[in-house]
Design a protein around this motif. Sequence first.
Motif, mmCIF file in Angstrom:
data_model
loop_
_atom_site.group_PDB
_atom_site.id
_atom_site.type_symbol
_atom_site.label_atom_id
_atom_site.label_comp_id
_atom_site.label_asym_id
_atom_site.label_seq_id
_atom_site.Cartn_x
_atom_site.Cartn_y
_atom_site.Cartn_z
ATOM 1 N N ILE A 174 -63.486 8.944 54.565
ATOM 2 C CA ILE A 174 -64.216 7.812 54.007
ATOM 3 C C ILE A 174 -63.722 6.495 54.601
ATOM 4 O O ILE A 174 -64.099 5.425 54.118
ATOM 5 N N TYR A 175 -62.891 6.561 55.624
ATOM 6 C CA TYR A 175 -62.395 5.327 56.228
ATOM 7 C C TYR A 175 -63.569 4.495 56.741
ATOM 8 O O TYR A 175 -64.437 5.016 57.463
ATOM 9 N N PRO A 176 -63.625 3.191 56.429
ATOM 10 C CA PRO A 176 -64.822 2.397 56.717
ATOM 11 C C PRO A 176 -64.893 1.770 58.107
ATOM 12 O O PRO A 176 -65.919 1.197 58.463
ATOM 13 N N GLY A 177 -63.832 1.858 58.897
ATOM 14 C CA GLY A 177 -63.818 1.178 60.180
ATOM 15 C C GLY A 177 -63.644 2.131 61.343
ATOM 16 O O GLY A 177 -63.632 3.356 61.193
ATOM 17 N N LEU A 178 -63.527 1.547 62.536
ATOM 18 C CA LEU A 178 -63.252 2.324 63.737
ATOM 19 C C LEU A 178 -61.777 2.718 63.777
ATOM 20 O O LEU A 178 -60.934 2.085 63.147
ATOM 21 N N GLY A 179 -61.477 3.759 64.546
ATOM 22 C CA GLY A 179 -60.105 4.223 64.680
ATOM 23 C C GLY A 179 -59.676 4.244 66.127
ATOM 24 O O GLY A 179 -60.477 4.489 67.028
ATOM 25 N N TYR A 180 -58.377 3.988 66.359
ATOM 26 C CA TYR A 180 -57.807 3.958 67.699
ATOM 27 C C TYR A 180 -56.579 4.857 67.701
ATOM 28 O O TYR A 180 -55.691 4.718 66.866
ATOM 29 N N GLU A 181 -56.526 5.768 68.662
ATOM 30 C CA GLU A 181 -55.529 6.847 68.649
ATOM 31 C C GLU A 181 -54.564 6.742 69.820
ATOM 32 O O GLU A 181 -54.963 6.450 70.945
ATOM 33 N N ILE A 182 -53.290 6.994 69.543
ATOM 34 C CA ILE A 182 -52.325 7.264 70.601
ATOM 35 C C ILE A 182 -51.873 8.706 70.417
ATOM 36 O O ILE A 182 -51.772 9.197 69.290
ATOM 37 N N SER A 183 -51.618 9.389 71.531
ATOM 38 C CA SER A 183 -51.361 10.823 71.486
ATOM 39 C C SER A 183 -50.206 11.199 72.399
ATOM 40 O O SER A 183 -49.946 10.516 73.396
ATOM 41 N N ALA A 184 -49.554 12.289 72.057
ATOM 42 C CA ALA A 184 -48.497 12.822 72.913
ATOM 43 C C ALA A 184 -48.468 14.328 72.763
ATOM 44 O O ALA A 184 -48.843 14.873 71.726
ATOM 45 N N MET A 185 -48.027 14.992 73.818
ATOM 46 C CA MET A 185 -47.902 16.447 73.800
ATOM 47 C C MET A 185 -46.564 16.846 74.406
ATOM 48 O O MET A 185 -46.144 16.296 75.429
ATOM 49 N N SER A 186 -45.877 17.754 73.738
ATOM 50 C CA SER A 186 -44.597 18.256 74.224
ATOM 51 C C SER A 186 -44.349 19.608 73.600
ATOM 52 O O SER A 186 -44.755 19.866 72.465
#
Length: 242
Positions: A174-186
């Motif tokens: 239900i989040y009302p705004g846009l989302g911005y993601e940072i990601s990592a894999m190990s």
Amino acid sequence: MPGIISCYPARLLFPILLVSLTLACSDARGPRRTSPDVSLPEDVGPDANADADAELDTDAELDADADADTDTDAELDTDADTGPDDFISPEARRLYELIIAYRAEHDLGAIPLSPSLSLVASIHVADLNAHPEITDDECNLHSWSDQGDWTPCCYTPDHTRAECMWQKPGELSIYPGLGYEISAMSTRMTPESALSLWQGSPGHNAVILNQEGWTQPWQAIGVGIAGDYAHVWFGHEPDPLR
């Protein structure tokens, strides 16, 4: 151990550690799992990404001694009667605390922990752990499989599918705004190692510290970490669940 493959932007490949860097290189020398940093839609902020030549110390040892939940076979049940914090694992809460402490070192305030964005982060972590093959080619860590109740996408370095990232909070919560993601894999992912990797990448560090193209204050942050992956989501709107 292979050295850093530098370009503008840069990517980094080494045997036991793959990191989402600022942007993936545009060469075609084989499969990659690096991903671009988050980008801004034109109506939100600068139309330029927080680009930087990111180089990580390949000789640095990461502290992977923490006890982490690596059960990637468990399915994330989003249909059960759950409370707002049910998708925030102890490891995710630890990573959140580390990020907030790091911001405090730079005289920045705490960001409210968002149950909605943490749900999105947890679902994405579960998706990539269950379907790591989706990042085998040019698709990076912001990609989503076609095995869930969401819009699948191959997120490529040219950002042509950026809306696939921005709109995920609205698809899954239900989040009302846009989302911005940072990601990592190990293969040895812990809260400490995830933050260390992002601190070593100027583009990701800028997102965490509201620098460069990311000066608008964050009003929500969501965290997911399990198995081989860590995702952190940021948003400019408060979470209604908070």
